[in-house]
Scaffold this motif. Structure first.
Motif, PDB file in Angstrom:
ATOM      1  N   VAL A  42      62.557  48.431 -13.800  1.00 44.99           N
ATOM      2  CA  VAL A  42      62.442  49.423 -14.837  1.00 44.99           C
ATOM      3  C   VAL A  42      63.729  49.993 -15.089  1.00 44.99           C
ATOM      4  CG1 VAL A  42      61.426  51.159 -13.876  1.00 44.99           C
ATOM      5  CG2 VAL A  42      60.742  50.731 -15.915  1.00 44.99           C
ATOM      6  N   HIS A  53      56.756  41.468 -15.486  1.00 49.60           N
ATOM      7  CA  HIS A  53      56.791  42.614 -16.334  1.00 49.60           C
ATOM      8  C   HIS A  53      55.855  42.478 -17.571  1.00 49.60           C
ATOM      9  CE1 HIS A  53      59.277  44.660 -19.879  1.00 49.60           C
ATOM     10  NE2 HIS A  53      58.343  45.762 -19.525  1.00 49.60           N
ATOM     11  N   PHE A  55      54.385  44.274 -20.965  1.00 48.83           N
ATOM     12  CA  PHE A  55      54.569  45.184 -21.991  1.00 48.83           C
ATOM     13  C   PHE A  55      53.555  44.762 -23.209  1.00 48.83           C
ATOM     14  CE2 PHE A  55      57.325  41.254 -22.532  1.00 48.83           C
ATOM     15  CZ  PHE A  55      57.353  41.337 -23.912  1.00 48.83           C
ATOM     16  N   SER A  81      63.660  44.931 -19.462  1.00 47.59           N
ATOM     17  CA  SER A  81      62.565  45.622 -18.315  1.00 47.59           C
ATOM     18  C   SER A  81      62.292  47.068 -18.515  1.00 47.59           C
ATOM     19  CB  SER A  81      63.437  45.332 -17.164  1.00 47.59           C
ATOM     20  OG  SER A  81      64.871  46.030 -17.129  1.00 47.59           O
ATOM     21  N   PRO A  82      62.858  47.959 -19.181  1.00 48.03           N
ATOM     22  CA  PRO A  82      62.377  49.190 -19.309  1.00 48.03           C
ATOM     23  C   PRO A  82      61.239  49.525 -20.347  1.00 48.03           C
ATOM     24  CG  PRO A  82      64.455  49.253 -20.071  1.00 48.03           C
ATOM     25  CD  PRO A  82      64.261  47.787 -19.536  1.00 48.03           C
ATOM     26  N   GLN A  84      57.894  49.386 -22.383  1.00 44.03           N
ATOM     27  CA  GLN A  84      56.655  49.549 -22.264  1.00 44.03           C
ATOM     28  C   GLN A  84      55.795  48.911 -23.464  1.00 44.03           C
ATOM     29  OE1 GLN A  84      55.500  51.215 -18.715  1.00 44.03           O
ATOM     30  NE2 GLN A  84      57.691  50.278 -19.054  1.00 44.03           N
ATOM     31  N   ALA A  98      60.009  53.101 -20.441  1.00 42.33           N
ATOM     32  CA  ALA A  98      59.734  54.147 -19.263  1.00 42.33           C
ATOM     33  C   ALA A  98      60.507  55.319 -19.263  1.00 42.33           C
ATOM     34  CB  ALA A  98      59.359  53.121 -18.226  1.00 42.33           C
ATOM     35  N   ASP A 136      55.566  58.033 -20.184  1.00 41.19           N
ATOM     36  CA  ASP A 136      55.278  58.564 -18.858  1.00 41.19           C
ATOM     37  C   ASP A 136      53.768  58.463 -18.731  1.00 41.19           C
ATOM     38  OD1 ASP A 136      55.273  59.404 -16.208  1.00 41.19           O
ATOM     39  OD2 ASP A 136      56.542  61.255 -16.557  1.00 41.19           O
ATOM     40  N   ASP A 166      48.018  51.266 -21.544  1.00 39.00           N
ATOM     41  CA  ASP A 166      48.457  51.467 -20.137  1.00 39.00           C
ATOM     42  C   ASP A 166      47.450  51.498 -19.083  1.00 39.00           C
ATOM     43  OD1 ASP A 166      50.817  51.626 -18.251  1.00 39.00           O
ATOM     44  OD2 ASP A 166      49.979  53.607 -17.880  1.00 39.00           O
ATOM     45  N   GLY A 172      54.670  47.472 -17.278  1.00 38.41           N
ATOM     46  CA  GLY A 172      55.672  47.804 -16.870  1.00 38.41           C
ATOM     47  C   GLY A 172      56.159  46.775 -15.651  1.00 38.41           C
ATOM     48  N   THR A 173      57.198  46.980 -14.821  1.00 36.38           N
ATOM     49  CA  THR A 173      57.555  45.966 -13.970  1.00 36.38           C
ATOM     50  C   THR A 173      56.866  46.251 -12.640  1.00 36.38           C
ATOM     51  OG1 THR A 173      59.559  47.121 -13.435  1.00 36.38           O
ATOM     52  CG2 THR A 173      59.932  45.472 -14.814  1.00 36.38           C
ATOM     53  N   LYS A 174      56.582  45.109 -12.115  1.00 37.08           N
ATOM     54  CA  LYS A 174      55.832  45.204 -10.562  1.00 37.08           C
ATOM     55  C   LYS A 174      55.962  43.859  -9.797  1.00 37.08           C
ATOM     56  CE  LYS A 174      52.130  44.683 -13.649  1.00 37.08           C
ATOM     57  NZ  LYS A 174      52.013  45.476 -14.956  1.00 37.08           N
TER      58      LYS A 174
END
Length: 194
Positions: A42, A53, A55, A81-82, A84, A98, A136, A166, A172-174
């Motif tokens: 992220v 990821h 989104f 990747s960042p 959302q 993010a 956030d 969310d 997000g990435t996981k």
């Protein structure tokens, strides 16, 4: 018979799709959830093993699928990747990253990212200016949420909508797990035709 989500891209999958407006938010607001494979976390740092990821694309009443080309270009440039949330409204591409990414580097890093995504917006056939906001999920950090103009409505209503998406999808990435794949293959996961 279950209805699978449409295929918008060959680079990432659609996990969930609202084809038209739902509820009374903004100008026909609705969303889709997509999944890509990322070799950057992220904060855009390289990974040893890839992550998935998830989104959201936030659509307005016209469901302008040209946003998918912008997402594909972001992905191929290593800039996704960042992200959302992403959406186009009134000729403006809004990217919500993010907050962890937003605050992970220097101000110069953030400005470089903003310039890079703006260059992609300008490179599209119908050039779009780009604005970058942040999200956030941690409670108690309202100053780290800035949805910009992704939805035309009152700020708190927009924030609640994004938080609910969310909360349902953990954007997000996981790390990848087989359970993720099995969950989305279940036939009862998708609505049936009436």
């Amino acid at each position: 018979m279950a209805i699978a989500p449409p295929r918008y891209s060959t680079l990432f999958s659609c996990l969930y799709d609202e084809p038209g407006p739902v509820g009374q938010l903004g100008r026909g607001t609705h969303y889709s959830i997509f999944r890509s494979v990322e070799w950057l976390d992220v904060t855009r740092r390289p990974l040893t093993l890839p992550q998935v990821h998830d989104f959201a694309v936030i659509w307005d009443e016209d469901h302008d699928e040209r946003v998918i080309e912008a997402v594909e270009r972001l992905y191929m440039a290593g800039l996704l990747s960042p992200v959302q949330f992403i959406g186009e409204r009134k000729g403006m591409l809004t990217i919500i990253v993010a907050a962890k990414f937003y605050y992970s580097g220097t101000e110069a890093d953030t400005q470089a990212y903003n310039r890079a995504v703006d260059a992609i917006g300008q490179s599209l056939d119908d050039a779009w200016p780009v604005e970058v906001g942040m999200f956030d999920r941690a409670p108690g950090n309202p100053h780290q949420n800035d949805p910009r103009g992704i939805i035309s409505d009152q700020g708190r209503r927009v924030q609640t909508y994004l938080e609910n998406i969310d909360g349902l999808w953990r954007l997000g990435t996981k790390d990848f797990s087989l359970a993720m794949t099995e969950e989305y293959r279940r036939p009862d996961r998708w609505p049936t035709e009436a």
